[in-house]
Write a protein that holds these residues in place. Structure first.
Motif, PDB file in Angstrom:
ATOM      1  N   MET A  64     -26.670  83.480 -26.056  1.00 51.43           N
ATOM      2  CA  MET A  64     -27.906  84.202 -25.794  1.00 51.43           C
ATOM      3  C   MET A  64     -29.041  83.561 -26.592  1.00 51.43           C
ATOM      4  N   SER A  65     -30.241  83.652 -26.050  1.00 55.42           N
ATOM      5  CA  SER A  65     -31.411  83.129 -26.747  1.00 55.42           C
ATOM      6  C   SER A  65     -31.922  84.153 -27.759  1.00 55.42           C
ATOM      7  N   ILE A  66     -32.825  83.716 -28.607  1.00 53.16           N
ATOM      8  CA  ILE A  66     -33.430  84.622 -29.587  1.00 53.16           C
ATOM      9  C   ILE A  66     -34.126  85.768 -28.862  1.00 53.16           C
ATOM     10  N   GLU A  67     -34.847  85.464 -27.803  1.00 51.26           N
ATOM     11  CA  GLU A  67     -35.551  86.513 -27.061  1.00 51.26           C
ATOM     12  C   GLU A  67     -34.579  87.493 -26.409  1.00 51.26           C
ATOM     13  N   ASP A  68     -33.427  86.997 -25.939  1.00 49.38           N
ATOM     14  CA  ASP A  68     -32.404  87.888 -25.381  1.00 49.38           C
ATOM     15  C   ASP A  68     -31.883  88.826 -26.464  1.00 49.38           C
ATOM     16  N   ASP A  69     -31.648  88.281 -27.652  1.00 49.07           N
ATOM     17  CA  ASP A  69     -31.160  89.109 -28.758  1.00 49.07           C
ATOM     18  C   ASP A  69     -32.201  90.146 -29.177  1.00 49.07           C
ATOM     19  N   VAL A  70     -33.466  89.743 -29.227  1.00 43.91           N
ATOM     20  CA  VAL A  70     -34.537  90.694 -29.561  1.00 43.91           C
ATOM     21  C   VAL A  70     -34.583  91.801 -28.511  1.00 43.91           C
ATOM     22  N   ALA A  71     -34.496  91.438 -27.241  1.00 43.06           N
ATOM     23  CA  ALA A  71     -34.508  92.432 -26.167  1.00 43.06           C
ATOM     24  C   ALA A  71     -33.332  93.396 -26.294  1.00 43.06           C
ATOM     25  N   LEU A  72     -32.163  92.878 -26.674  1.00 38.53           N
ATOM     26  CA  LEU A  72     -31.002  93.747 -26.878  1.00 38.53           C
ATOM     27  C   LEU A  72     -31.262  94.714 -28.027  1.00 38.53           C
ATOM     28  N   LEU A  73     -31.772  94.223 -29.149  1.00 42.13           N
ATOM     29  CA  LEU A  73     -32.035  95.092 -30.298  1.00 42.13           C
ATOM     30  C   LEU A  73     -33.105  96.135 -29.971  1.00 42.13           C
ATOM     31  N   GLU A  74     -34.036  95.798 -29.092  1.00 37.09           N
ATOM     32  CA  GLU A  74     -35.056  96.767 -28.687  1.00 37.09           C
ATOM     33  C   GLU A  74     -34.468  97.927 -27.893  1.00 37.09           C
ATOM     34  N   ARG A  75     -33.278  97.753 -27.339  1.00 38.46           N
ATOM     35  CA  ARG A  75     -32.604  98.835 -26.598  1.00 38.46           C
ATOM     36  C   ARG A  75     -32.005  99.876 -27.535  1.00 38.46           C
ATOM     37  N   VAL A  76     -31.859  99.519 -28.808  1.00 33.19           N
ATOM     38  CA  VAL A  76     -31.264 100.424 -29.800  1.00 33.19           C
ATOM     39  C   VAL A  76     -32.377 101.296 -30.374  1.00 33.19           C
ATOM     40  N   PRO A  77     -32.335 102.622 -30.153  1.00 35.64           N
ATOM     41  CA  PRO A  77     -33.433 103.487 -30.602  1.00 35.64           C
ATOM     42  C   PRO A  77     -33.825 103.297 -32.073  1.00 35.64           C
ATOM     43  N   THR A  78     -32.873 103.234 -32.966  1.00 34.49           N
ATOM     44  CA  THR A  78     -33.183 103.078 -34.392  1.00 34.49           C
ATOM     45  C   THR A  78     -33.865 101.745 -34.660  1.00 34.49           C
ATOM     46  N   LEU A  79     -33.359 100.682 -34.081  1.00 33.84           N
ATOM     47  CA  LEU A  79     -33.931  99.362 -34.332  1.00 33.84           C
ATOM     48  C   LEU A  79     -35.274  99.173 -33.635  1.00 33.84           C
ATOM     49  N   ARG A  80     -35.454  99.807 -32.475  1.00 35.36           N
ATOM     50  CA  ARG A  80     -36.717  99.716 -31.749  1.00 35.36           C
ATOM     51  C   ARG A  80     -37.885 100.152 -32.633  1.00 35.36           C
ATOM     52  N   ALA A 104     -40.609  92.417 -36.511  1.00 35.74           N
ATOM     53  CA  ALA A 104     -39.521  92.651 -37.471  1.00 35.74           C
ATOM     54  C   ALA A 104     -38.173  92.331 -36.834  1.00 35.74           C
ATOM     55  N   LEU A 105     -37.998  92.681 -35.560  1.00 39.72           N
ATOM     56  CA  LEU A 105     -36.735  92.384 -34.870  1.00 39.72           C
ATOM     57  C   LEU A 105     -36.529  90.879 -34.730  1.00 39.72           C
ATOM     58  N   ARG A 106     -37.596  90.143 -34.464  1.00 42.37           N
ATOM     59  CA  ARG A 106     -37.474  88.676 -34.389  1.00 42.37           C
ATOM     60  C   ARG A 106     -36.996  88.128 -35.736  1.00 42.37           C
ATOM     61  N   ASN A 107     -37.565  88.628 -36.826  1.00 42.62           N
ATOM     62  CA  ASN A 107     -37.131  88.193 -38.161  1.00 42.62           C
ATOM     63  C   ASN A 107     -35.670  88.579 -38.399  1.00 42.62           C
ATOM     64  N   LEU A 108     -35.289  89.746 -37.939  1.00 39.89           N
ATOM     65  CA  LEU A 108     -33.921  90.218 -38.113  1.00 39.89           C
ATOM     66  C   LEU A 108     -32.936  89.321 -37.361  1.00 39.89           C
ATOM     67  N   VAL A 109     -33.264  88.970 -36.129  1.00 38.75           N
ATOM     68  CA  VAL A 109     -32.369  88.177 -35.287  1.00 38.75           C
ATOM     69  C   VAL A 109     -32.028  86.836 -35.932  1.00 38.75           C
ATOM     70  N   PHE A 110     -32.978  86.230 -36.640  1.00 37.93           N
ATOM     71  CA  PHE A 110     -32.732  84.917 -37.232  1.00 37.93           C
ATOM     72  C   PHE A 110     -31.592  84.939 -38.255  1.00 37.93           C
ATOM     73  N   GLY A 111     -31.331  86.086 -38.873  1.00 35.38           N
ATOM     74  CA  GLY A 111     -30.289  86.145 -39.885  1.00 35.38           C
ATOM     75  C   GLY A 111     -28.992  86.787 -39.439  1.00 35.38           C
ATOM     76  N   THR A 112     -28.922  87.187 -38.170  1.00 37.29           N
ATOM     77  CA  THR A 112     -27.704  87.851 -37.689  1.00 37.29           C
ATOM     78  C   THR A 112     -26.654  86.819 -37.302  1.00 37.29           C
ATOM     79  N   GLU A 113     -25.452  87.312 -37.091  1.00 40.86           N
ATOM     80  CA  GLU A 113     -24.381  86.440 -36.599  1.00 40.86           C
ATOM     81  C   GLU A 113     -23.667  87.140 -35.459  1.00 40.86           C
TER      82      GLU A 113
END
Length: 148
Positions: free
Chosen positions: A1-17, A23-32
């Motif tokens: 998945m691309s960074i933008e795909d991962d950001v879009a996925l995290l935006e689906r999570v109410p708490t993370l949205r 902030a989500l873009r910054n978060l995605v860079f450090g996830t695994e």
């Protein structure tokens, strides 16, 4: 998945949205990403909980070993272990892949660094947690009143 795909996925999570796109873009860079085979355990009850997981693909059975026997199925876009993003704790449940699955692992230390660098996001998260706590306390009082 691309960074933008991962950001879009995290935006689906109410708490993370609540954190906002930057902030989500910054978060995605450090996830695994964790790929998990059917029947494989993502984590067990009693494990040290130092991260939350957002389901990317597949599904996980999340079950408590307590007498309540509470069980849920986590599917894409679900956050497993939300509280572990905020406080040190032991896992209260076990998560097992019920099909080939993948999840994004967000460590507590990464999550806290993102909150520190985005105080507006931290404030929104704090407000949401305060609101949830207030609703829970009201529900406890309501149920307690019925039991008296």
């Amino acid at each position: 998945m691309s960074i933008e795909d991962d950001v879009a996925l995290l935006e689906r999570v109410p708490t993370l949205r609540l954190l906002g796109r930057e902030a989500l873009r910054n978060l995605v860079f450090g996830t695994e990403q964790r790929d998990v085979a059917r029947g494989e355990i993502l984590f067990r009850t009693g494990d040290t909980a130092d991260a939350g997981f957002v389901v990317q693909h597949g599904a996980f059975r999340v079950s408590s070993d307590s007498e309540s026997g509470v069980e849920t199925i986590a599917r894409p876009g679900d956050l497993i272990g939300e509280l572990a993003l905020i406080v040190p704790m032991k896992r209260p449940s076990t998560a097992i892949a019920i099909e080939p699955s993948s999840a994004i692992r967000i460590s507590r230390s990464l999550f806290q660094r993102v909150l520190e660098s985005h105080p507006d996001a931290a404030q929104r998260l704090r407000d949401e947690i305060a609101s949830r706590t207030s609703r829970l306390a009201s529900e406890i009082l309501r149920v307690g009143g019925k039991l008296s």
